[in-house]
Motif scaffolding. Sequence first.
Motif, PDB file in Angstrom:
ATOM      1  N   HIS A 183      68.033 -29.602-137.878  1.00  0.00           N
ATOM      2  CA  HIS A 183      68.022 -28.971-139.383  1.00  0.00           C
ATOM      3  C   HIS A 183      69.363 -30.793-139.810  1.00  0.00           C
ATOM      4  O   HIS A 183      68.845 -30.322-141.006  1.00  0.00           O
ATOM      5  CB  HIS A 183      68.887 -27.650-139.602  1.00  0.00           C
ATOM      6  N   ILE A 184      70.264 -30.103-139.142  1.00  0.00           N
ATOM      7  CA  ILE A 184      70.948 -31.422-140.111  1.00  0.00           C
ATOM      8  C   ILE A 184      70.385 -32.966-139.857  1.00  0.00           C
ATOM      9  O   ILE A 184      70.629 -33.595-140.468  1.00  0.00           O
ATOM     10  CB  ILE A 184      72.412 -31.426-139.374  1.00  0.00           C
ATOM     11  N   MET A 185      69.911 -32.942-138.694  1.00  0.00           N
ATOM     12  CA  MET A 185      69.789 -34.313-138.124  1.00  0.00           C
ATOM     13  C   MET A 185      68.223 -34.963-137.337  1.00  0.00           C
ATOM     14  O   MET A 185      68.262 -35.188-137.076  1.00  0.00           O
ATOM     15  CB  MET A 185      70.581 -35.175-136.979  1.00  0.00           C
ATOM     16  N   PRO A 186      67.371 -34.020-138.393  1.00  0.00           N
ATOM     17  CA  PRO A 186      66.052 -34.515-137.984  1.00  0.00           C
ATOM     18  C   PRO A 186      64.855 -36.158-137.565  1.00  0.00           C
ATOM     19  O   PRO A 186      64.037 -35.739-136.762  1.00  0.00           O
ATOM     20  CB  PRO A 186      65.052 -33.938-138.930  1.00  0.00           C
ATOM     21  N   ASN A 187      65.771 -36.418-137.886  1.00  0.00           N
ATOM     22  CA  ASN A 187      65.181 -38.165-137.995  1.00  0.00           C
ATOM     23  C   ASN A 187      66.167 -38.668-136.634  1.00  0.00           C
ATOM     24  O   ASN A 187      66.022 -40.202-136.826  1.00  0.00           O
ATOM     25  CB  ASN A 187      65.547 -39.019-139.067  1.00  0.00           C
ATOM     26  N   LEU A 188      67.430 -37.791-136.283  1.00  0.00           N
ATOM     27  CA  LEU A 188      67.480 -38.459-135.000  1.00  0.00           C
ATOM     28  C   LEU A 188      66.898 -39.134-134.070  1.00  0.00           C
ATOM     29  O   LEU A 188      66.041 -38.520-133.074  1.00  0.00           O
ATOM     30  CB  LEU A 188      68.483 -37.588-134.344  1.00  0.00           C
ATOM     31  N   THR A 189      66.988 -40.191-133.570  1.00  0.00           N
ATOM     32  CA  THR A 189      66.741 -41.018-132.788  1.00  0.00           C
ATOM     33  C   THR A 189      66.930 -40.495-130.906  1.00  0.00           C
ATOM     34  O   THR A 189      68.080 -40.330-130.703  1.00  0.00           O
ATOM     35  CB  THR A 189      66.951 -42.709-133.014  1.00  0.00           C
ATOM     36  N   LEU A 190      65.576 -40.183-130.137  1.00  0.00           N
ATOM     37  CA  LEU A 190      66.155 -39.880-129.264  1.00  0.00           C
ATOM     38  C   LEU A 190      66.297 -40.449-128.091  1.00  0.00           C
ATOM     39  O   LEU A 190      66.368 -40.804-126.742  1.00  0.00           O
ATOM     40  CB  LEU A 190      65.645 -38.711-128.395  1.00  0.00           C
ATOM     41  N   GLY A 191      65.226 -41.572-128.550  1.00  0.00           N
ATOM     42  CA  GLY A 191      64.862 -42.190-126.855  1.00  0.00           C
ATOM     43  C   GLY A 191      63.203 -42.972-127.330  1.00  0.00           C
ATOM     44  O   GLY A 191      62.539 -42.460-127.961  1.00  0.00           O
ATOM     45  N   TYR A 192      62.686 -44.022-126.688  1.00  0.00           N
ATOM     46  CA  TYR A 192      61.438 -44.592-126.288  1.00  0.00           C
ATOM     47  C   TYR A 192      60.915 -44.354-124.849  1.00  0.00           C
ATOM     48  O   TYR A 192      61.536 -43.744-123.929  1.00  0.00           O
ATOM     49  CB  TYR A 192      62.051 -46.341-125.867  1.00  0.00           C
ATOM     50  N   ILE A 193      59.650 -44.424-125.190  1.00  0.00           N
ATOM     51  CA  ILE A 193      58.782 -43.460-123.475  1.00  0.00           C
ATOM     52  C   ILE A 193      58.543 -44.926-122.624  1.00  0.00           C
ATOM     53  O   ILE A 193      58.490 -46.451-123.428  1.00  0.00           O
ATOM     54  CB  ILE A 193      57.702 -42.973-123.921  1.00  0.00           C
ATOM     55  N   ASP A 194      59.006 -45.315-121.257  1.00  0.00           N
ATOM     56  CA  ASP A 194      59.029 -46.155-120.599  1.00  0.00           C
ATOM     57  C   ASP A 194      57.466 -46.232-120.596  1.00  0.00           C
ATOM     58  O   ASP A 194      57.116 -45.953-119.549  1.00  0.00           O
ATOM     59  CB  ASP A 194      60.854 -46.228-119.749  1.00  0.00           C
ATOM     60  N   PRO A 195      57.121 -47.639-121.132  1.00  0.00           N
ATOM     61  CA  PRO A 195      55.997 -48.162-120.244  1.00  0.00           C
ATOM     62  C   PRO A 195      55.280 -47.448-118.792  1.00  0.00           C
ATOM     63  O   PRO A 195      54.075 -47.176-117.897  1.00  0.00           O
ATOM     64  CB  PRO A 195      54.503 -49.001-121.036  1.00  0.00           C
ATOM     65  N   GLN A 196      56.254 -48.194-118.083  1.00  0.00           N
ATOM     66  CA  GLN A 196      56.557 -48.406-116.681  1.00  0.00           C
ATOM     67  C   GLN A 196      56.849 -47.013-116.266  1.00  0.00           C
ATOM     68  O   GLN A 196      55.743 -46.746-115.405  1.00  0.00           O
ATOM     69  CB  GLN A 196      57.446 -48.832-115.751  1.00  0.00           C
ATOM     70  N   TRP A 197      56.274 -45.771-116.843  1.00  0.00           N
ATOM     71  CA  TRP A 197      56.398 -44.187-116.499  1.00  0.00           C
ATOM     72  C   TRP A 197      54.818 -43.764-115.888  1.00  0.00           C
ATOM     73  O   TRP A 197      55.325 -42.643-115.560  1.00  0.00           O
ATOM     74  CB  TRP A 197      57.229 -43.618-117.112  1.00  0.00           C
ATOM     75  N   LEU A 198      54.007 -44.702-117.215  1.00  0.00           N
ATOM     76  CA  LEU A 198      52.638 -43.825-117.128  1.00  0.00           C
ATOM     77  C   LEU A 198      51.383 -44.510-116.277  1.00  0.00           C
ATOM     78  O   LEU A 198      50.772 -43.194-115.756  1.00  0.00           O
ATOM     79  CB  LEU A 198      52.111 -44.702-118.057  1.00  0.00           C
ATOM     80  N   SER A 199      52.148 -45.236-115.515  1.00  0.00           N
ATOM     81  CA  SER A 199      51.400 -45.362-113.893  1.00  0.00           C
ATOM     82  C   SER A 199      51.790 -46.700-113.278  1.00  0.00           C
ATOM     83  O   SER A 199      52.458 -47.558-114.572  1.00  0.00           O
ATOM     84  CB  SER A 199      50.269 -46.315-114.591  1.00  0.00           C
TER      85      SER A 199
END
Length: 389
Positions: A183-199
């Motif tokens: 509610h306070i910071m809805p656009n807070l960035t939490l991080g990125y997906i590492d493509p190396q985790w996909l396959s």
Amino acid sequence: MEGFKNKDENFEIKSFFDSMARVMPQGSVYKDVPHFINENGNYIFCRYWEPKTPPRALVMIIHGAGEHSGRYLGIASMFTKHSLFVFSHDHIGHGQSEGKRMSVPHFRVYIRDSLQHFDMMVNRYPNLKVFILAHAMGGTIAIYVANERQSYIAGVIFIAPLVLLNPESATPAKMCCARVLYHIMPNLTLGYIDPQWLSRAQKEVRSYENDPLNYHGPYRMKFTVLVLQAVAKLEKVLPTITWAMLILHGDADKLCDIRGSFLLYKKAASSDKTLKIFNKCYHQLHREMPRVTAEVFQLIGKFKVQTWSTEDKNYSSKEKKSLNFAIVRTVKLSAFAIITPLKLTAPPGVCTCDVKHGDPEVAVGSTSILPRGCAVEVPLEYINEKSLD
């Protein structure tokens, strides 16, 4: 009155001119591509893979977070070869659909749009059953969709479904903080997906990285909390599930907790359910190392045949007899057992037993001795019942 248009006709005319003017995120115009308009007036991009022969069933593909429907061409091609009509769409805020990237007011929007597309296709083909294939967050959506349309469902195939919150990252304290920050910071960035985790297949990693229709930006607080809230409500839904299911998951998946697949398998009330765990495999099993992907495709094809053998009303009894369908079940052996094929009527591939620690093949016309504790999947008429519990 001359020139008078009723309300529906006026809506169709308005929609036509709107589609001529509405531009896709990539610059094309929606009038040139398949799409539907959701309840909020957003244009949702669709894909359809139609078989060359009359369809025997429908398949809805529900993609995961940050990707798009075009990444399922390989699976769709496999289905169309077996006379299945495949349809899918890019979720709002994904791929070629409208909407702010990876942003929805409520998770229910994904479910609602999927139900809308589902109903469109069922109305077009009212006599056909529907299979659903879903990946990751698509699995979350699929559970809700299939549960609200149970009578139409032939079966659901899950690839690394998002079913359970990771207990380490979703402790009560952290979830409470997340709800406050939502509610306070809805656009807070939490991080990125590492493509190396996909396959583990670097070719597939590069394919993901170079695909402009994928989302390569950061995951934000609002989106993450909405997904977690939807997942948290799943546990109450699972015991009401009755449709057939195939669950595939890699035990090295860092994005969707594998314990969720175990929970789905355990809690679902379905009598026809199969869980297959792939050793040392990552998140996208349908885009893993070639050997793994080939096995995934084989299991999906086998699941389709098994489900049709008992449930598909589009085959007449004469057709079923000519195709030599065999009802398959999983049995667990308590001691050394002899499985003797008594008939030679099973279709190709059905005679292969999925036996833990070795996966031996039971050849037609042979006798196989299997060790204690094996889980074996064979046609009923191939089993010497005296050898089983």
